[in-house]
Design a protein around this motif. Sequence first.
Motif, PDB file in Angstrom:
ATOM      1  N   TYR A 118       0.827  -1.210   0.000  1.00  0.00           N
ATOM      2  CA  TYR A 118       0.000   0.000   0.000  1.00  0.00           C
ATOM      3  C   TYR A 118       0.865   1.266   0.000  1.00  0.00           C
ATOM      4  O   TYR A 118       0.615   2.196  -0.765  1.00  0.00           O
ATOM      5  CB  TYR A 118      -0.930  -0.013   1.208  1.00  0.00           C
ATOM      6  N   THR A 119       1.892   1.307   0.827  1.00  0.00           N
ATOM      7  CA  THR A 119       2.727   2.509   0.897  1.00  0.00           C
ATOM      8  C   THR A 119       3.508   2.714  -0.396  1.00  0.00           C
ATOM      9  O   THR A 119       3.730   3.852  -0.803  1.00  0.00           O
ATOM     10  CB  THR A 119       3.686   2.469   2.101  1.00  0.00           C
ATOM     11  N   GLN A 120       3.912   1.640  -1.052  1.00  0.00           N
ATOM     12  CA  GLN A 120       4.593   1.793  -2.340  1.00  0.00           C
ATOM     13  C   GLN A 120       3.642   2.387  -3.371  1.00  0.00           C
ATOM     14  O   GLN A 120       4.047   3.196  -4.196  1.00  0.00           O
ATOM     15  CB  GLN A 120       5.136   0.450  -2.817  1.00  0.00           C
ATOM     16  N   HIS A 121       2.389   1.991  -3.311  1.00  0.00           N
ATOM     17  CA  HIS A 121       1.386   2.572  -4.201  1.00  0.00           C
ATOM     18  C   HIS A 121       1.274   4.075  -3.939  1.00  0.00           C
ATOM     19  O   HIS A 121       1.202   4.870  -4.876  1.00  0.00           O
ATOM     20  CB  HIS A 121       0.032   1.886  -3.996  1.00  0.00           C
ATOM     21  N   LEU A 122       1.275   4.468  -2.672  1.00  0.00           N
ATOM     22  CA  LEU A 122       1.191   5.890  -2.331  1.00  0.00           C
ATOM     23  C   LEU A 122       2.398   6.652  -2.873  1.00  0.00           C
ATOM     24  O   LEU A 122       2.265   7.772  -3.379  1.00  0.00           O
ATOM     25  CB  LEU A 122       1.114   6.074  -0.813  1.00  0.00           C
ATOM     26  N   ILE A 123       3.574   6.058  -2.773  1.00  0.00           N
ATOM     27  CA  ILE A 123       4.787   6.716  -3.256  1.00  0.00           C
ATOM     28  C   ILE A 123       4.718   6.917  -4.761  1.00  0.00           C
ATOM     29  O   ILE A 123       5.021   7.997  -5.274  1.00  0.00           O
ATOM     30  CB  ILE A 123       6.039   5.908  -2.870  1.00  0.00           C
ATOM     31  N   LEU A 124       4.293   5.892  -5.477  1.00  0.00           N
ATOM     32  CA  LEU A 124       4.287   5.970  -6.933  1.00  0.00           C
ATOM     33  C   LEU A 124       3.207   6.891  -7.487  1.00  0.00           C
ATOM     34  O   LEU A 124       3.399   7.536  -8.504  1.00  0.00           O
ATOM     35  CB  LEU A 124       4.106   4.572  -7.533  1.00  0.00           C
ATOM     36  N   TYR A 125       2.069   6.940  -6.836  1.00  0.00           N
ATOM     37  CA  TYR A 125       0.936   7.654  -7.412  1.00  0.00           C
ATOM     38  C   TYR A 125       0.522   8.901  -6.633  1.00  0.00           C
ATOM     39  O   TYR A 125      -0.538   9.450  -6.892  1.00  0.00           O
ATOM     40  CB  TYR A 125      -0.258   6.706  -7.563  1.00  0.00           C
ATOM     41  N   SER A 126       1.341   9.360  -5.715  1.00  0.00           N
ATOM     42  CA  SER A 126       0.971  10.557  -4.968  1.00  0.00           C
ATOM     43  C   SER A 126       1.071  11.775  -5.879  1.00  0.00           C
ATOM     44  O   SER A 126       1.932  11.846  -6.753  1.00  0.00           O
ATOM     45  CB  SER A 126       1.878  10.724  -3.753  1.00  0.00           C
ATOM     46  N   PRO A 127       0.191  12.736  -5.690  1.00  0.00           N
ATOM     47  CA  PRO A 127       0.226  13.932  -6.545  1.00  0.00           C
ATOM     48  C   PRO A 127       1.463  14.766  -6.249  1.00  0.00           C
ATOM     49  O   PRO A 127       2.007  14.717  -5.139  1.00  0.00           O
ATOM     50  CB  PRO A 127      -1.053  14.680  -6.158  1.00  0.00           C
TER      51      PRO A 127
ATOM     52  N   LYS B 120       8.248  11.926  -0.782  1.00  0.00           N
ATOM     53  CA  LYS B 120       8.074  11.144  -1.995  1.00  0.00           C
ATOM     54  C   LYS B 120       9.369  10.542  -2.494  1.00  0.00           C
ATOM     55  O   LYS B 120       9.362   9.613  -3.275  1.00  0.00           O
ATOM     56  CB  LYS B 120       7.513  12.031  -3.110  1.00  0.00           C
ATOM     57  N   ASN B 121      10.505  11.087  -2.098  1.00  0.00           N
ATOM     58  CA  ASN B 121      11.757  10.654  -2.679  1.00  0.00           C
ATOM     59  C   ASN B 121      12.359   9.428  -1.988  1.00  0.00           C
ATOM     60  O   ASN B 121      13.542   9.179  -2.100  1.00  0.00           O
ATOM     61  CB  ASN B 121      12.768  11.804  -2.694  1.00  0.00           C
ATOM     62  N   ILE B 122      11.554   8.674  -1.288  1.00  0.00           N
ATOM     63  CA  ILE B 122      12.030   7.441  -0.671  1.00  0.00           C
ATOM     64  C   ILE B 122      11.601   6.293  -1.574  1.00  0.00           C
ATOM     65  O   ILE B 122      10.420   6.021  -1.720  1.00  0.00           O
ATOM     66  CB  ILE B 122      11.446   7.256   0.734  1.00  0.00           C
TER      67      ILE B 122
ATOM     68  N   GLU C 233       5.368   9.088 -16.249  1.00  0.00           N
ATOM     69  CA  GLU C 233       4.240   8.454 -15.564  1.00  0.00           C
ATOM     70  C   GLU C 233       4.413   8.406 -14.052  1.00  0.00           C
ATOM     71  O   GLU C 233       3.476   8.647 -13.295  1.00  0.00           O
ATOM     72  CB  GLU C 233       4.044   7.034 -16.102  1.00  0.00           C
ATOM     73  N   TYR C 234       5.617   8.090 -13.594  1.00  0.00           N
ATOM     74  CA  TYR C 234       5.843   7.932 -12.151  1.00  0.00           C
ATOM     75  C   TYR C 234       6.518   9.153 -11.519  1.00  0.00           C
ATOM     76  O   TYR C 234       6.796   9.153 -10.326  1.00  0.00           O
ATOM     77  CB  TYR C 234       6.676   6.677 -11.880  1.00  0.00           C
ATOM     78  N   ARG C 235       6.799  10.185 -12.339  1.00  0.00           N
ATOM     79  CA  ARG C 235       7.427  11.418 -11.859  1.00  0.00           C
ATOM     80  C   ARG C 235       8.728  11.161 -11.102  1.00  0.00           C
ATOM     81  O   ARG C 235       8.997  11.769 -10.065  1.00  0.00           O
ATOM     82  CB  ARG C 235       6.446  12.237 -11.018  1.00  0.00           C
ATOM     83  N   ILE C 236       9.508  10.243 -11.630  1.00  0.00           N
ATOM     84  CA  ILE C 236      10.816   9.972 -11.042  1.00  0.00           C
ATOM     85  C   ILE C 236      11.814  10.880 -11.749  1.00  0.00           C
ATOM     86  O   ILE C 236      11.840  10.931 -12.981  1.00  0.00           O
ATOM     87  CB  ILE C 236      11.197   8.490 -11.215  1.00  0.00           C
ATOM     88  N   PRO C 237      12.621  11.624 -10.997  1.00  0.00           N
ATOM     89  CA  PRO C 237      13.583  12.522 -11.643  1.00  0.00           C
ATOM     90  C   PRO C 237      14.522  11.752 -12.586  1.00  0.00           C
ATOM     91  O   PRO C 237      14.939  10.634 -12.295  1.00  0.00           O
ATOM     92  CB  PRO C 237      14.359  13.122 -10.466  1.00  0.00           C
TER      93      PRO C 237
END
Length: 119
Positions: free
Chosen positions: A37-46, A65-67, A93-97
């Motif tokens: 669940y927390t990984q989902h929050l990290i990937l899809y948080s606004p 978010k950067n964890i 899509e995942y807003r990863i730098p």
Amino acid sequence: MKCTEEEIYDTYTSKEIGTEKLLKWSKLLDYDFFRLYTQHLILYSPPVNIKEEAETKTQLPVFRKNIYTREIIDFMLELINTGVKTKAEIIKEYRIPKTTLYKWISKKPAKSSNENEDA
């Protein structure tokens, strides 16, 4: 768990499950459903506006978010290696730098042809 087979099936097919029950299942199955669940929050948080965050001081903990867990990094690299997504798609899509993604790629050694043959 002290429940019937029907109750287990109902839990499995339900759209929601309470945290107490989820914790019991996590312990019983030796699997961390909360991490999923927390990984989902990290990937899809606004995206967070840094100015807004600084202005709205709260007593609640600030979600960073950067964890990225090892599982997330491996998942992203697997998407790229299998050709499911391009680097640009991952970044968008995942807003990863971009620098973070390229750092992951440079740290993860590519499999040699000998390793692929052994697998």
